[in-house]
Design a protein around this motif. Sequence first.
Motif, PDB file in Angstrom:
ATOM      1  N   LEU A  34      -4.237  25.153  63.791  1.00 49.89           N
ATOM      2  CA  LEU A  34      -4.574  23.760  64.115  1.00 49.89           C
ATOM      3  C   LEU A  34      -4.639  22.930  62.837  1.00 49.89           C
ATOM      4  O   LEU A  34      -5.290  23.315  61.865  1.00 49.89           O
ATOM      5  N   TRP A  35      -3.997  21.778  62.835  1.00 48.89           N
ATOM      6  CA  TRP A  35      -3.918  20.966  61.621  1.00 48.89           C
ATOM      7  C   TRP A  35      -5.259  20.372  61.226  1.00 48.89           C
ATOM      8  O   TRP A  35      -5.506  20.089  60.063  1.00 48.89           O
ATOM      9  N   TYR A  36      -6.143  20.165  62.178  1.00 49.43           N
ATOM     10  CA  TYR A  36      -7.407  19.480  61.888  1.00 49.43           C
ATOM     11  C   TYR A  36      -8.567  20.441  61.621  1.00 49.43           C
ATOM     12  O   TYR A  36      -9.671  19.995  61.319  1.00 49.43           O
ATOM     13  N   SER A  37      -8.350  21.731  61.722  1.00 54.41           N
ATOM     14  CA  SER A  37      -9.471  22.679  61.595  1.00 54.41           C
ATOM     15  C   SER A  37     -10.117  22.639  60.207  1.00 54.41           C
ATOM     16  O   SER A  37     -11.339  22.701  60.087  1.00 54.41           O
ATOM     17  N   VAL A  38      -9.322  22.515  59.166  1.00 58.75           N
ATOM     18  CA  VAL A  38      -9.862  22.471  57.803  1.00 58.75           C
ATOM     19  C   VAL A  38     -10.664  21.187  57.593  1.00 58.75           C
ATOM     20  O   VAL A  38     -11.761  21.214  57.026  1.00 58.75           O
ATOM     21  N   LEU A  39     -10.134  20.072  58.073  1.00 58.93           N
ATOM     22  CA  LEU A  39     -10.848  18.801  57.955  1.00 58.93           C
ATOM     23  C   LEU A  39     -12.181  18.849  58.703  1.00 58.93           C
ATOM     24  O   LEU A  39     -13.207  18.401  58.197  1.00 58.93           O
ATOM     25  N   LEU A  40     -12.148  19.399  59.909  1.00 61.55           N
ATOM     26  CA  LEU A  40     -13.367  19.498  60.716  1.00 61.55           C
ATOM     27  C   LEU A  40     -14.409  20.387  60.047  1.00 61.55           C
ATOM     28  O   LEU A  40     -15.587  20.043  59.990  1.00 61.55           O
ATOM     29  N   ALA A  41     -13.978  21.510  59.511  1.00 61.39           N
ATOM     30  CA  ALA A  41     -14.912  22.414  58.837  1.00 61.39           C
ATOM     31  C   ALA A  41     -15.527  21.759  57.610  1.00 61.39           C
ATOM     32  O   ALA A  41     -16.720  21.922  57.338  1.00 61.39           O
ATOM     33  N   CYS A  42     -14.736  20.993  56.889  1.00 65.16           N
ATOM     34  CA  CYS A  42     -15.250  20.298  55.702  1.00 65.16           C
ATOM     35  C   CYS A  42     -16.271  19.234  56.094  1.00 65.16           C
ATOM     36  O   CYS A  42     -17.341  19.131  55.494  1.00 65.16           O
ATOM     37  N   VAL A  43     -15.967  18.469  57.128  1.00 62.43           N
ATOM     38  CA  VAL A  43     -16.876  17.405  57.567  1.00 62.43           C
ATOM     39  C   VAL A  43     -18.163  17.977  58.156  1.00 62.43           C
ATOM     40  O   VAL A  43     -19.251  17.452  57.912  1.00 62.43           O
ATOM     41  N   VAL A  44     -18.058  19.068  58.903  1.00 60.95           N
ATOM     42  CA  VAL A  44     -19.248  19.681  59.508  1.00 60.95           C
ATOM     43  C   VAL A  44     -20.140  20.308  58.436  1.00 60.95           C
ATOM     44  O   VAL A  44     -21.364  20.309  58.554  1.00 60.95           O
ATOM     45  N   GLY A  45     -19.540  20.819  57.379  1.00 60.78           N
ATOM     46  CA  GLY A  45     -20.325  21.464  56.335  1.00 60.78           C
ATOM     47  C   GLY A  45     -21.107  20.522  55.450  1.00 60.78           C
ATOM     48  O   GLY A  45     -22.115  20.904  54.865  1.00 60.78           O
ATOM     49  N   ILE A  46     -20.696  19.272  55.361  1.00 62.08           N
ATOM     50  CA  ILE A  46     -21.347  18.339  54.438  1.00 62.08           C
ATOM     51  C   ILE A  46     -22.815  18.070  54.788  1.00 62.08           C
ATOM     52  O   ILE A  46     -23.668  18.140  53.919  1.00 62.08           O
ATOM     53  N   PRO A  47     -23.172  17.780  56.048  1.00 64.11           N
ATOM     54  CA  PRO A  47     -24.593  17.494  56.299  1.00 64.11           C
ATOM     55  C   PRO A  47     -25.486  18.733  56.284  1.00 64.11           C
ATOM     56  O   PRO A  47     -26.702  18.611  56.226  1.00 64.11           O
ATOM     57  N   MET A  48     -24.897  19.915  56.323  1.00 63.16           N
ATOM     58  CA  MET A  48     -25.715  21.138  56.299  1.00 63.16           C
ATOM     59  C   MET A  48     -26.210  21.382  54.881  1.00 63.16           C
ATOM     60  O   MET A  48     -25.537  21.064  53.916  1.00 63.16           O
TER      61      MET A  48
END
Length: 115
Positions: A24-38
């Motif tokens: 999936l092309w967006y999986s890396v972007l999603l993982a990066c965005v989800v990791g920031i507030p943690m």
Amino acid sequence: MAIGSFIHNLLPQNLVESVLGADLWYSVLLACVVGIPMYADTFAAIPVALALLEKGAGLGTVLSFLMSVTALSLPSLVMLSKVMSPRLLAAFVITLSLGIILIGYIFNAFAYIFI
């Protein structure tokens, strides 16, 4: 560790693969965005990363998540804002984000070499 346990025991594998799969092309972007507030150190994020990898997330996606959790977490950025100018902090975040995303895509593309 509770999040890793939740992913490992309760989340269906097809759900993780459909959202964070290596193809999936967006999986890396999603993982990066989800990791920031943690906020977690590397050792606390490893159980989450391992559970995601076992459930079918791409290797590059998991690495992007790990790097964004440790390097771009919101508390880290707040601390850095005390000693960096806003312009320098923005350059830091943009450069690091682009590097994390690039590495994630590279590892997703060549994961067959590493696993």
